[in-house]
Design an enzyme around this catalytic site. Sequence first.
Site, mmCIF file in Angstrom:
data_model
loop_
_atom_site.group_PDB
_atom_site.id
_atom_site.type_symbol
_atom_site.label_atom_id
_atom_site.label_comp_id
_atom_site.label_asym_id
_atom_site.label_seq_id
_atom_site.Cartn_x
_atom_site.Cartn_y
_atom_site.Cartn_z
ATOM 1 N N HIS A 284 0.825 -1.216 0.000
ATOM 2 C CA HIS A 284 0.000 0.000 0.000
ATOM 3 C C HIS A 284 0.855 1.261 0.000
ATOM 4 O O HIS A 284 1.833 1.377 0.723
ATOM 5 C CB HIS A 284 -1.023 0.000 1.141
ATOM 6 C CG HIS A 284 -0.475 0.033 2.527
ATOM 7 N ND1 HIS A 284 -0.134 1.205 3.159
ATOM 8 C CD2 HIS A 284 -0.253 -0.958 3.430
ATOM 9 C CE1 HIS A 284 0.278 0.943 4.388
ATOM 10 N NE2 HIS A 284 0.229 -0.361 4.579
ATOM 11 N N ASP A 296 6.123 0.720 6.876
ATOM 12 C CA ASP A 296 4.689 0.526 6.672
ATOM 13 C C ASP A 296 4.132 1.642 5.780
ATOM 14 O O ASP A 296 3.709 2.669 6.278
ATOM 15 C CB ASP A 296 3.980 0.533 8.024
ATOM 16 C CG ASP A 296 2.513 0.210 7.940
ATOM 17 O OD1 ASP A 296 2.092 -0.378 6.919
ATOM 18 O OD2 ASP A 296 1.765 0.543 8.880
ATOM 19 N N GLU A 330 -4.942 2.055 2.457
ATOM 20 C CA GLU A 330 -5.035 0.876 3.324
ATOM 21 C C GLU A 330 -5.172 1.279 4.790
ATOM 22 O O GLU A 330 -5.904 0.656 5.549
ATOM 23 C CB GLU A 330 -3.793 -0.009 3.136
ATOM 24 C CG GLU A 330 -3.858 -1.349 3.877
ATOM 25 C CD GLU A 330 -3.337 -1.299 5.299
ATOM 26 O OE1 GLU A 330 -3.528 -2.289 6.043
ATOM 27 O OE2 GLU A 330 -2.713 -0.284 5.700
ATOM 28 N N GLU A 331 -4.481 2.338 5.180
ATOM 29 C CA GLU A 331 -4.373 2.665 6.601
ATOM 30 C C GLU A 331 -5.686 3.113 7.224
ATOM 31 O O GLU A 331 -5.980 2.767 8.360
ATOM 32 C CB GLU A 331 -3.311 3.759 6.809
ATOM 33 C CG GLU A 331 -1.887 3.336 6.502
ATOM 34 C CD GLU A 331 -1.340 2.294 7.468
ATOM 35 O OE1 GLU A 331 -2.093 1.816 8.330
ATOM 36 O OE2 GLU A 331 -0.164 1.951 7.348
ATOM 37 N N ASP A 358 3.315 -6.354 3.443
ATOM 38 C CA ASP A 358 2.860 -5.280 4.336
ATOM 39 C C ASP A 358 3.192 -5.638 5.781
ATOM 40 O O ASP A 358 2.363 -5.531 6.668
ATOM 41 C CB ASP A 358 1.352 -5.044 4.172
ATOM 42 C CG ASP A 358 0.868 -3.845 4.984
ATOM 43 O OD1 ASP A 358 1.705 -3.023 5.395
ATOM 44 O OD2 ASP A 358 -0.349 -3.739 5.221
ATOM 45 N N HIS A 428 3.266 2.751 12.677
ATOM 46 C CA HIS A 428 2.371 3.899 12.871
ATOM 47 C C HIS A 428 2.952 4.985 13.782
ATOM 48 O O HIS A 428 2.207 5.756 14.384
ATOM 49 C CB HIS A 428 1.014 3.461 13.448
ATOM 50 C CG HIS A 428 0.232 2.570 12.552
ATOM 51 N ND1 HIS A 428 -0.980 2.028 12.933
ATOM 52 C CD2 HIS A 428 0.472 2.108 11.300
ATOM 53 C CE1 HIS A 428 -1.444 1.277 11.956
ATOM 54 N NE2 HIS A 428 -0.571 1.312 10.950
#
Length: 473
Positions: A284, A296, A330-331, A358, A428
């Site tokens: 992503h 990520d 995606e997030e 991912d 994140h």
Amino acid sequence: MRSIYIAVTFFCIGIMASAQTSSSDDSLNIRKIYDMSLLNGKSYEWLDHLSNDIGSRLSGSYGAEQAVKYTKAELEKLGLDKVWLQPVMVPKWTRGEREFAYVQTGPGETRNINITALGGSIATPAGGIKAGVLEVEGIEQLKEYGRENIEGKIVFFNRPMQADLIQTFEAYGGCVDQRYSGAREAANYGAVGVIVRSMNLRLDDFPHTGSMSYGDLPEDKRIPAAAVSTNDAEYLSSILKIQNDLELYYKMNCEQHEDVESYNVIGEITGSEYPGEIMVVGGHLDSWDLGDGSHDDGAGVVQSLEVLRLIKEIGYQPKRTIRVVLFINEENGLRGGNKYAEVARSNSENHVFALESDAGGFTPRGFGITATDAQFKKILSWKNLFKPYLIHYFEKGGGGADINPLKGGDMVLAGLRPDSQRYFDYHHAANDTFDKVNKRELELGAATMTSLMYLVDKYGLDNISKTNTELAD
């Protein structure tokens, strides 16, 4: 009778010779793939630009827009048969000015703590929120306390990731519900806000964001939600044990905007024999806004680009169409993955295999695979080809959030499984940056993905032939 025996014997010898030749050819081609990735790879260079020149790429942001343009241009440079953008309407959420929070234990006695707004949260009132704190270990405890103990307070969800689970994604799955649904549930009991312990296995000062949802909660009932660093979660929990009348103040300035148009970035090499059978590899393109999203999922993006480049570099002509898809959103919405599957269904496309990266750019260990027993057995027959590269993990069950909407029928889903022990140190958070990615590990992951795509394309997954089974012997 003797002539039949001789014929059968030569037939068996022919099959064995064919199997040995195929195994030898595959070993050589896989060796070429790893050599090309490690000695002349592009993945690290691509990631450097994506992370350091573009930066964070939250859906609807300028960074996401620049990432779409950059990756499309890089795909075009590879000389693929087709490159295009697939429009997707995505949510646009902005953080605004940096969040601020402190714990007050008495008049003039305060300690600042590290928080970050959860993606999709509303802002606090302009003057912030200040209230007492109720610590719980999960959503299920809210019912035990009831409205009489929760109303007017800030709920502090403090269930940690389970450290004794070797599979760290299991530990993540065991507590992420409090981040995603905690605000909605606490609001139903009259809470004025929520603070959630970061999804992180180590103790540090980095709060980790992530998506949250209010579900169908009316807008006037919604409460602001933030993550707190693990160090400050430990502090807050310890001080509450001796002073449960303390107050917590926090201020957030986030805002939800109207949806905007973005794109999945897609490129393909058309299959020479079965162009209607589509194999997907992807990651992503979007990331959270705190770091630059190198693990990520910048790593998955550049590894997926590298798969098509390596296939072309070794001179292999795929039998099936191999398509790279760089999914957007995606997030905080999965709009890209859902849109891709929707268009695939409307076009009656025949997807036979999808591989997603991912889980960070760490040392590859193998794959998680969602397949029938027969399909999985066939993939296992190639395990010895990966042994020289220390790839040993082939387990049923896996895929990825963006390729899961493709699931159905005989479709096989696979997810690259890197070593996950450090992944949630960065997931994140503001420290998910380019310097945390090891060049060699990233390149090994790209080569591992390419090798699996090569084998699936060459042999297919519909039936198991005797010849291919013997490759495992």
